[in-house]
Design a protein around this motif. Sequence first.
Motif, PDB file in Angstrom:
ATOM      1  N   ILE A   1      41.439  11.493  25.912  1.00  8.06           N
ATOM      2  CA  ILE A   1      42.523  11.089  26.804  1.00  8.06           C
ATOM      3  C   ILE A   1      41.975  10.333  28.008  1.00  8.06           C
ATOM      4  O   ILE A   1      42.475   9.261  28.380  1.00  8.06           O
ATOM      5  CB  ILE A   1      43.329  12.322  27.279  1.00  8.06           C
ATOM      6  N   THR A   2      40.934  10.872  28.603  1.00 10.97           N
ATOM      7  CA  THR A   2      40.377  10.241  29.806  1.00 10.97           C
ATOM      8  C   THR A   2      39.709   8.916  29.486  1.00 10.97           C
ATOM      9  O   THR A   2      39.934   7.911  30.183  1.00 10.97           O
ATOM     10  CB  THR A   2      39.391  11.196  30.496  1.00 10.97           C
ATOM     11  N   LEU A   3      38.897   8.871  28.430  1.00 14.20           N
ATOM     12  CA  LEU A   3      38.234   7.606  28.099  1.00 14.20           C
ATOM     13  C   LEU A   3      39.265   6.538  27.751  1.00 14.20           C
ATOM     14  O   LEU A   3      39.163   5.401  28.223  1.00 14.20           O
ATOM     15  CB  LEU A   3      37.261   7.799  26.938  1.00 14.20           C
ATOM     16  N   TRP A   4      40.273   6.877  26.959  1.00 13.36           N
ATOM     17  CA  TRP A   4      41.275   5.872  26.599  1.00 13.36           C
ATOM     18  C   TRP A   4      42.023   5.381  27.835  1.00 13.36           C
ATOM     19  O   TRP A   4      42.237   4.171  28.003  1.00 13.36           O
ATOM     20  CB  TRP A   4      42.287   6.423  25.585  1.00 13.36           C
ATOM     21  N   SER A   5      42.415   6.282  28.708  1.00 14.93           N
ATOM     22  CA  SER A   5      43.185   5.905  29.898  1.00 14.93           C
ATOM     23  C   SER A   5      42.435   4.902  30.761  1.00 14.93           C
ATOM     24  O   SER A   5      43.027   3.946  31.290  1.00 14.93           O
ATOM     25  CB  SER A   5      43.530   7.151  30.723  1.00 14.93           C
ATOM     26  N   PHE A   6      41.127   5.098  30.890  1.00 11.88           N
ATOM     27  CA  PHE A   6      40.369   4.201  31.763  1.00 11.88           C
ATOM     28  C   PHE A   6      39.933   2.920  31.066  1.00 11.88           C
ATOM     29  O   PHE A   6      39.868   1.861  31.711  1.00 11.88           O
ATOM     30  CB  PHE A   6      39.210   4.959  32.408  1.00 11.88           C
ATOM     31  N   LEU A   7      39.672   2.962  29.768  1.00 10.99           N
ATOM     32  CA  LEU A   7      39.394   1.709  29.061  1.00 10.99           C
ATOM     33  C   LEU A   7      40.650   0.838  29.035  1.00 10.99           C
ATOM     34  O   LEU A   7      40.565  -0.390  29.134  1.00 10.99           O
ATOM     35  CB  LEU A   7      38.916   1.996  27.641  1.00 10.99           C
ATOM     36  N   ASN A   8      41.800   1.451  28.909  1.00  7.90           N
ATOM     37  CA  ASN A   8      43.051   0.706  28.963  1.00  7.90           C
ATOM     38  C   ASN A   8      43.238   0.078  30.346  1.00  7.90           C
ATOM     39  O   ASN A   8      43.693  -1.059  30.461  1.00  7.90           O
ATOM     40  CB  ASN A   8      44.225   1.634  28.634  1.00  7.90           C
ATOM     41  N   PHE A   9      42.862   0.810  31.377  1.00  8.26           N
ATOM     42  CA  PHE A   9      42.991   0.326  32.748  1.00  8.26           C
ATOM     43  C   PHE A   9      42.005  -0.806  33.046  1.00  8.26           C
ATOM     44  O   PHE A   9      42.234  -1.613  33.954  1.00  8.26           O
ATOM     45  CB  PHE A   9      42.766   1.491  33.710  1.00  8.26           C
ATOM     46  N   ALA A  10      40.916  -0.872  32.286  1.00  8.51           N
ATOM     47  CA  ALA A  10      39.844  -1.840  32.568  1.00  8.51           C
ATOM     48  C   ALA A  10      40.306  -3.292  32.489  1.00  8.51           C
ATOM     49  O   ALA A  10      39.604  -4.192  32.956  1.00  8.51           O
ATOM     50  CB  ALA A  10      38.668  -1.611  31.622  1.00  8.51           C
ATOM     51  N   ARG A  11      41.484  -3.524  31.921  1.00  8.78           N
ATOM     52  CA  ARG A  11      41.993  -4.893  31.876  1.00  8.78           C
ATOM     53  C   ARG A  11      42.181  -5.466  33.283  1.00  8.78           C
ATOM     54  O   ARG A  11      42.187  -6.687  33.456  1.00  8.78           O
ATOM     55  CB  ARG A  11      43.308  -4.948  31.100  1.00  8.78           C
ATOM     56  N   VAL A  12      42.329  -4.587  34.279  1.00 10.78           N
ATOM     57  CA  VAL A  12      42.551  -5.073  35.654  1.00 10.78           C
ATOM     58  C   VAL A  12      41.305  -5.744  36.217  1.00 10.78           C
ATOM     59  O   VAL A  12      41.395  -6.473  37.207  1.00 10.78           O
ATOM     60  CB  VAL A  12      43.010  -3.935  36.604  1.00 10.78           C
ATOM     61  N   ILE A  13      40.140  -5.494  35.610  1.00 10.20           N
ATOM     62  CA  ILE A  13      38.922  -6.206  36.037  1.00 10.20           C
ATOM     63  C   ILE A  13      38.510  -7.225  34.977  1.00 10.20           C
ATOM     64  O   ILE A  13      37.357  -7.621  34.890  1.00 10.20           O
ATOM     65  CB  ILE A  13      37.756  -5.245  36.359  1.00 10.20           C
ATOM     66  N   LYS A  14      39.515  -7.594  34.136  1.00 12.67           N
ATOM     67  CA  LYS A  14      39.311  -8.608  33.094  1.00 12.67           C
ATOM     68  C   LYS A  14      38.243  -8.192  32.087  1.00 12.67           C
ATOM     69  O   LYS A  14      37.427  -9.004  31.655  1.00 12.67           O
ATOM     70  CB  LYS A  14      38.959  -9.959  33.724  1.00 12.67           C
ATOM     71  N   PHE A  15      38.286  -6.935  31.710  1.00 16.06           N
ATOM     72  CA  PHE A  15      37.373  -6.439  30.677  1.00 16.06           C
ATOM     73  C   PHE A  15      38.173  -6.113  29.426  1.00 16.06           C
ATOM     74  O   PHE A  15      39.259  -5.543  29.496  1.00 16.06           O
ATOM     75  CB  PHE A  15      36.644  -5.178  31.135  1.00 16.06           C
ATOM     76  N   LYS A  16      37.596  -6.463  28.271  1.00 21.46           N
ATOM     77  CA  LYS A  16      38.224  -6.164  26.995  1.00 21.46           C
ATOM     78  C   LYS A  16      37.144  -5.821  25.980  1.00 21.46           C
ATOM     79  O   LYS A  16      36.104  -6.483  25.914  1.00 21.46           O
ATOM     80  CB  LYS A  16      39.042  -7.369  26.512  1.00 21.46           C
ATOM     81  N   LEU A  17      37.383  -4.775  25.215  1.00 24.88           N
ATOM     82  CA  LEU A  17      36.454  -4.418  24.147  1.00 24.88           C
ATOM     83  C   LEU A  17      36.409  -5.548  23.125  1.00 24.88           C
ATOM     84  O   LEU A  17      37.424  -6.165  22.819  1.00 24.88           O
ATOM     85  CB  LEU A  17      36.900  -3.123  23.470  1.00 24.88           C
ATOM     86  N   ASP A  18      35.201  -5.821  22.604  1.00 20.16           N
ATOM     87  CA  ASP A  18      35.060  -6.927  21.652  1.00 20.16           C
ATOM     88  C   ASP A  18      34.098  -6.549  20.534  1.00 20.16           C
ATOM     89  O   ASP A  18      33.821  -5.367  20.329  1.00 20.16           O
ATOM     90  CB  ASP A  18      34.592  -8.189  22.377  1.00 20.16           C
ATOM     91  N   ASP A  19      33.577  -7.540  19.831  1.00 19.29           N
ATOM     92  CA  ASP A  19      32.704  -7.257  18.693  1.00 19.29           C
ATOM     93  C   ASP A  19      31.340  -6.718  19.096  1.00 19.29           C
ATOM     94  O   ASP A  19      30.533  -6.344  18.241  1.00 19.29           O
ATOM     95  CB  ASP A  19      32.545  -8.495  17.800  1.00 19.29           C
ATOM     96  N   GLN A  20      31.090  -6.645  20.402  1.00 26.42           N
ATOM     97  CA  GLN A  20      29.862  -6.014  20.878  1.00 26.42           C
ATOM     98  C   GLN A  20      29.989  -4.487  20.867  1.00 26.42           C
ATOM     99  O   GLN A  20      28.981  -3.778  20.922  1.00 26.42           O
ATOM    100  CB  GLN A  20      29.539  -6.492  22.300  1.00 26.42           C
ATOM    101  N   THR A  21      31.222  -4.004  20.830  1.00 27.47           N
ATOM    102  CA  THR A  21      31.482  -2.559  20.811  1.00 27.47           C
ATOM    103  C   THR A  21      32.495  -2.242  19.710  1.00 27.47           C
ATOM    104  O   THR A  21      33.608  -1.785  20.002  1.00 27.47           O
ATOM    105  CB  THR A  21      32.015  -2.087  22.185  1.00 27.47           C
ATOM    106  N   PRO A  22      32.137  -2.470  18.451  1.00 32.47           N
ATOM    107  CA  PRO A  22      33.103  -2.285  17.360  1.00 32.47           C
ATOM    108  C   PRO A  22      33.591  -0.853  17.187  1.00 32.47           C
ATOM    109  O   PRO A  22      34.762  -0.638  16.847  1.00 32.47           O
ATOM    110  CB  PRO A  22      32.325  -2.753  16.119  1.00 32.47           C
ATOM    111  N   ASN A  23      32.734   0.114  17.420  1.00 34.57           N
ATOM    112  CA  ASN A  23      33.152   1.511  17.262  1.00 34.57           C
ATOM    113  C   ASN A  23      34.163   1.902  18.334  1.00 34.57           C
ATOM    114  O   ASN A  23      35.174   2.548  18.041  1.00 34.57           O
ATOM    115  CB  ASN A  23      31.939   2.447  17.323  1.00 34.57           C
ATOM    116  N   LEU A  24      33.892   1.504  19.550  1.00 40.00           N
ATOM    117  CA  LEU A  24      34.827   1.768  20.640  1.00 40.00           C
ATOM    118  C   LEU A  24      36.149   1.043  20.407  1.00 40.00           C
ATOM    119  O   LEU A  24      37.228   1.601  20.642  1.00 40.00           O
ATOM    120  CB  LEU A  24      34.223   1.324  21.975  1.00 40.00           C
TER     121      LEU A  24
END
Length: 207
Positions: free
Chosen positions: A166-189
């Motif tokens: 819950i905590t990891l998802w909530s903050f990775l979702n929030f990370a868009r505010v600093i223009k961060f997005k998970l990509d092919d460098q982190t396929p498992n995440l």
Amino acid sequence: MKIYEFPIAPNARRVSIFLAEIGLEVERVNVDIRGGENLTQEFKEKAANGLIPFLELDDGTCICESVAICRYLESVHGQPEPSLFGETPLEMANIEMWHRMVEFQVMIPLLQAFRNISGIYQDRENINQEWGEESKQRFIDALSTFEVQLGNNAFVAGDRFSVADITLWSFLNFARVIKFKLDDQTPNLAHWFESMKARPSIMSTEP
């Protein structure tokens, strides 16, 4: 009882996801943190840390901090089986370990990056752009630990969903505010993030 929150804030959202997971409805009170409502004396008299979310009980007792709120609500509601905080001593320790790693390695640098890069609260705190960029990089670097973990496990703390997810998802979702997005460098995440996104408890908290 009531939860005072700013719904789209990540700490408020993780409490909302937790509540959805345990099937509990609680009255909500919106707090205008951007307008500084949490800086008022009235607010501080209820929330010892001056932050959202906080839980106000019917007798006026107030509980701050997201995890403390979740632990209280789970215990009084009738602990779900299995508990999102773990069942056996080893499982509880393992979930706590991974949850703390998420908070210290991901949550804290991400929030420092957000506050210092965006300057959203520059009317009430000192802003350091350089520290914001450094914090962003620390946040990104920390994700390698979770990339490895999720390559070997279905969930953050092992083989089942927990408060750490819950905590990891909530903050990775929030990370868009600093223009961060998970990509092919982190396929498992990225795979884990998308699967969590489809979870009913998370979908129920979409704005």
